[in-house]
Design a protein around this motif. Structure first.
Motif, short mmCIF file in Angstrom:
data_model
loop_
_atom_site.label_atom_id
_atom_site.label_comp_id
_atom_site.label_asym_id
_atom_site.label_seq_id
_atom_site.Cartn_x
_atom_site.Cartn_y
_atom_site.Cartn_z
N GLU A 72 -0.26 -4.38 -2.86
CA GLU A 72 0.26 -4.33 -1.49
C GLU A 72 0.32 -2.90 -0.96
N ALA A 73 0.54 -1.93 -1.86
CA ALA A 73 0.59 -0.53 -1.44
C ALA A 73 -0.76 0.01 -1.02
N MET A 74 -1.84 -0.72 -1.32
CA MET A 74 -3.19 -0.28 -0.97
C MET A 74 -3.56 -0.69 0.45
N GLU A 75 -2.57 -1.11 1.22
CA GLU A 75 -2.80 -1.51 2.62
C GLU A 75 -3.50 -0.39 3.39
N GLY A 76 -4.63 -0.74 4.02
CA GLY A 76 -5.36 0.22 4.84
C GLY A 76 -6.18 1.23 4.06
N VAL A 77 -6.15 1.19 2.74
CA VAL A 77 -6.88 2.14 1.90
C VAL A 77 -8.28 1.60 1.61
N GLU A 78 -9.28 2.43 1.81
CA GLU A 78 -10.66 2.01 1.58
C GLU A 78 -11.22 2.52 0.26
N PHE A 79 -10.61 3.57 -0.28
CA PHE A 79 -11.09 4.11 -1.56
C PHE A 79 -9.90 4.72 -2.28
N ALA A 80 -9.77 4.43 -3.58
CA ALA A 80 -8.60 4.90 -4.32
C ALA A 80 -9.01 5.55 -5.63
#
Length: 242
Positions: A72-80
């Motif tokens: 859920e914390a990866m909301e809006g993230v395209e690359f991590a």
């Protein structure tokens, strides 16, 4: 307003408020302000985090967002990027901090840097949700990094290109350490020319104009601070005092 170009810092299951605060401080040192917390052990808000963050509390901690899971914390993230010394058994690219931040700057979408809890770091389930791994080259006999140290390293690699190279911005320098402007240099040249003329330095008369020109040219080549200019004025006053 937070720029979408800057990486998001995600702290997964952080254990101590002090480390969250220190991480926030490290972030702001290098212009990073968006922190996301995944299931912090001691809940949120945390007074110990605020105390440790010092001036970064209002800029970072007050806007930190809390999530129950990393997914859920990866909301809006395209690359991590997942920061870990483990997880190499997973089929993912492995980068140094410098390589990772170079890659982050080249991407158009939002990038996140994921950090694990202090005791054991990210679990493989966490790493599996990232696109790539970041591993810091450290002493193999003592590879452990404090959470805030890891955040600081990544922030530095981001900020050393994104932020101005000037180590101490002019606005925060003591006035005496700021470079003298051309008017100040011109007045210094006038002062020396006046006193040297009184002392008969510009002799013979046929060479005086060229001597003045060379002296003025010398002043323009020097890199002087305002403090330097004051000292040179003071030296000349003392030498010519009667």
């Amino acid at each position: 307003m937070q720029s979408d170009h800057r990486p998001v810092i995600i702290l997964v299951r952080p254990q101590m408020g002090e480390n969250i605060g220190a991480a926030a401080r490290a972030m702001l040192n290098f212009g990073l302000t968006e922190m996301r917390l995944v299931a912090p052990r001691d809940g949120w808000p945390n007074p110990k985090a605020v105390a440790m963050a010092s001036g970064a509390a209002g800029r970072v901690l007050d806007h930190a967002r809390i999530y129950p899971t990393l997914a859920e914390a990866m909301e809006g993230v395209e690359f991590a990027f997942a920061t870990t010394a483990r997880g190499r058994e997973l089929s993912k690219p492995v980068h140094t901090p410098q390589e990772a931040m170079e890659a982050a700057r080249s991407r158009q979408g939002r990038v996140a840097i994921i950090f694990g809890p202090e005791r054991a770091g990210l679990e493989n389930d966490d790493v599996a949700r990232a696109n790539a791994i970041v591993t810091v080259p450290v002493n193999p006999e003592f590879p452990s990094l404090n959470l805030a140290q890891a955040v600081l390293l990544m922030g530095y690699e981001w900020g050393r290109v994104e932020l101005p190279p000037e180590p101490a911005p002019h606005g925060r320098r003591p006035v005496g350490e700021m470079l003298a402007d051309r008017v100040e240099i011109e007045r210094l040249g006038d002062h020396y020319e006046e006193k040297l003329t009184e002392a008969g330095f510009f002799f013979p008369e046929s060479k005086a104009a060229n001597m003045r020109l060379n002296l003025r040219n010398m002043w323009s080549r020097l890199v002087l601070t305002r403090g330097d200019v004051r000292i040179l004025h003071g030296m000349l006053r003392q030498l010519t005092r009667r």
